[in-house]
Design a protein around this motif. Sequence first.
Motif, short mmCIF file in Angstrom:
data_model
loop_
_atom_site.label_atom_id
_atom_site.label_comp_id
_atom_site.label_asym_id
_atom_site.label_seq_id
_atom_site.Cartn_x
_atom_site.Cartn_y
_atom_site.Cartn_z
N ALA A 107 3.30 11.53 -1.56
CA ALA A 107 4.25 10.55 -2.12
C ALA A 107 5.51 10.46 -1.26
CB ALA A 107 4.61 10.93 -3.55
N ARG A 108 6.01 11.61 -0.79
CA ARG A 108 7.21 11.59 0.07
C ARG A 108 6.93 10.92 1.40
NH1 ARG A 108 8.08 16.54 -2.42
NH2 ARG A 108 7.06 17.73 -0.76
N ALA A 109 5.76 11.19 1.98
CA ALA A 109 5.41 10.56 3.26
C ALA A 109 5.25 9.06 3.09
CB ALA A 109 4.12 11.18 3.81
N ALA A 110 4.61 8.64 2.01
CA ALA A 110 4.43 7.20 1.75
C ALA A 110 5.78 6.53 1.49
CB ALA A 110 3.48 6.99 0.57
N ALA A 111 6.69 7.24 0.82
CA ALA A 111 8.02 6.67 0.58
C ALA A 111 8.77 6.47 1.88
CB ALA A 111 8.82 7.58 -0.36
N LEU B 18 0.83 -1.21 0.00
CA LEU B 18 0.00 0.00 0.00
C LEU B 18 0.86 1.26 0.00
CD1 LEU B 18 -2.88 -0.97 2.44
CD2 LEU B 18 -2.96 -0.80 -0.04
N ALA B 19 1.92 1.27 0.79
CA ALA B 19 2.82 2.41 0.82
C ALA B 19 3.56 2.56 -0.51
CB ALA B 19 3.82 2.29 1.97
N GLY B 20 3.96 1.45 -1.11
CA GLY B 20 4.62 1.50 -2.41
C GLY B 20 3.68 2.00 -3.50
N TYR B 21 2.46 1.53 -3.49
CA TYR B 21 1.46 2.00 -4.46
C TYR B 21 1.22 3.49 -4.28
CZ TYR B 21 -2.93 2.83 -6.83
OH TYR B 21 -3.90 3.36 -7.63
N THR B 22 1.05 3.94 -3.04
CA THR B 22 0.79 5.35 -2.76
C THR B 22 1.97 6.21 -3.20
OG1 THR B 22 -0.63 4.74 -0.91
CG2 THR B 22 0.15 7.00 -0.97
N THR B 23 3.19 5.73 -2.96
CA THR B 23 4.38 6.46 -3.38
C THR B 23 4.37 6.68 -4.89
OG1 THR B 23 5.69 5.58 -1.56
CG2 THR B 23 6.91 6.42 -3.45
N SER B 24 4.14 5.63 -5.64
CA SER B 24 4.16 5.73 -7.10
C SER B 24 2.96 6.50 -7.64
CB SER B 24 4.19 4.33 -7.72
OG SER B 24 5.40 3.70 -7.42
N ALA B 25 1.77 6.18 -7.16
CA ALA B 25 0.56 6.79 -7.69
C ALA B 25 0.51 8.29 -7.37
CB ALA B 25 -0.67 6.10 -7.14
N ALA B 26 0.79 8.67 -6.14
CA ALA B 26 0.75 10.09 -5.77
C ALA B 26 1.93 10.85 -6.35
CB ALA B 26 0.73 10.23 -4.25
N GLY B 27 2.98 10.14 -6.72
CA GLY B 27 4.14 10.76 -7.35
C GLY B 27 3.98 10.93 -8.85
N VAL C 162 7.34 5.96 4.86
CA VAL C 162 6.68 4.81 5.50
C VAL C 162 7.18 3.51 4.87
CG1 VAL C 162 4.47 3.62 5.78
CG2 VAL C 162 4.63 6.07 6.25
N HIS C 163 7.31 3.52 3.54
CA HIS C 163 7.78 2.33 2.83
C HIS C 163 9.21 1.98 3.23
CE1 HIS C 163 7.25 -0.53 -0.44
NE2 HIS C 163 8.44 -0.21 -0.90
N GLU C 164 10.05 3.00 3.35
CA GLU C 164 11.45 2.76 3.72
C GLU C 164 11.56 2.21 5.14
OE1 GLU C 164 15.66 5.14 4.35
OE2 GLU C 164 13.97 6.18 3.40
N TYR C 165 10.92 2.86 6.11
CA TYR C 165 11.00 2.37 7.48
C TYR C 165 10.26 1.05 7.65
CZ TYR C 165 13.24 6.70 8.82
OH TYR C 165 14.13 7.74 8.92
N GLY C 166 9.22 0.84 6.87
CA GLY C 166 8.53 -0.44 6.89
C GLY C 166 9.44 -1.57 6.42
N ALA C 167 10.30 -1.26 5.45
CA ALA C 167 11.26 -2.27 4.97
C ALA C 167 12.22 -2.66 6.07
CB ALA C 167 12.02 -1.74 3.76
N TYR C 168 12.72 -1.66 6.83
CA TYR C 168 13.61 -1.99 7.94
C TYR C 168 12.90 -2.85 8.98
CZ TYR C 168 16.65 1.67 6.06
OH TYR C 168 17.45 2.43 5.26
N CYS C 169 11.65 -2.51 9.27
CA CYS C 169 10.87 -3.30 10.23
C CYS C 169 10.65 -4.72 9.70
CB CYS C 169 9.53 -2.65 10.51
SG CYS C 169 9.65 -1.12 11.45
N LEU C 170 10.37 -4.82 8.40
CA LEU C 170 10.16 -6.14 7.80
C LEU C 170 11.42 -6.99 7.88
CD1 LEU C 170 8.06 -7.87 6.34
CD2 LEU C 170 8.91 -6.93 4.19
#
Length: 85
Positions: free
Chosen positions: A44-48, A12-21, A50-58
């Motif tokens: 898009a920047r906020a979603a990116a 969802l964060a990846g989709y939001t990053t691309s779509a809003a960007g 979230v996506h980056e920190y989500g990756a670290y958490c994952l």
Amino acid sequence: MLLYALMILMPLAGYTTSAAGGRDLPWFGLFEWPNLLPLDRPLARAAAEVHEYGAYCLYAVVSLHILAALWHHFFRKDEVLRRML
């Protein structure tokens, strides 16, 4: 539960990053996902982020999951790892 939450959050964060960007949303060259979001660079920047920190958490959660499976196998000597495999 955290692993499942991250598996939902990351796409969802990846989709939001691309779509809003304003970028295209191809899916392995098979088709294009519809862009349901207007152009919104701050979103898009906020979603990116979230996506980056989500990756670290994952990475951390998957690592803990692997370590827990190995702990069950080598220290508790139960069948958890064999059931997972």
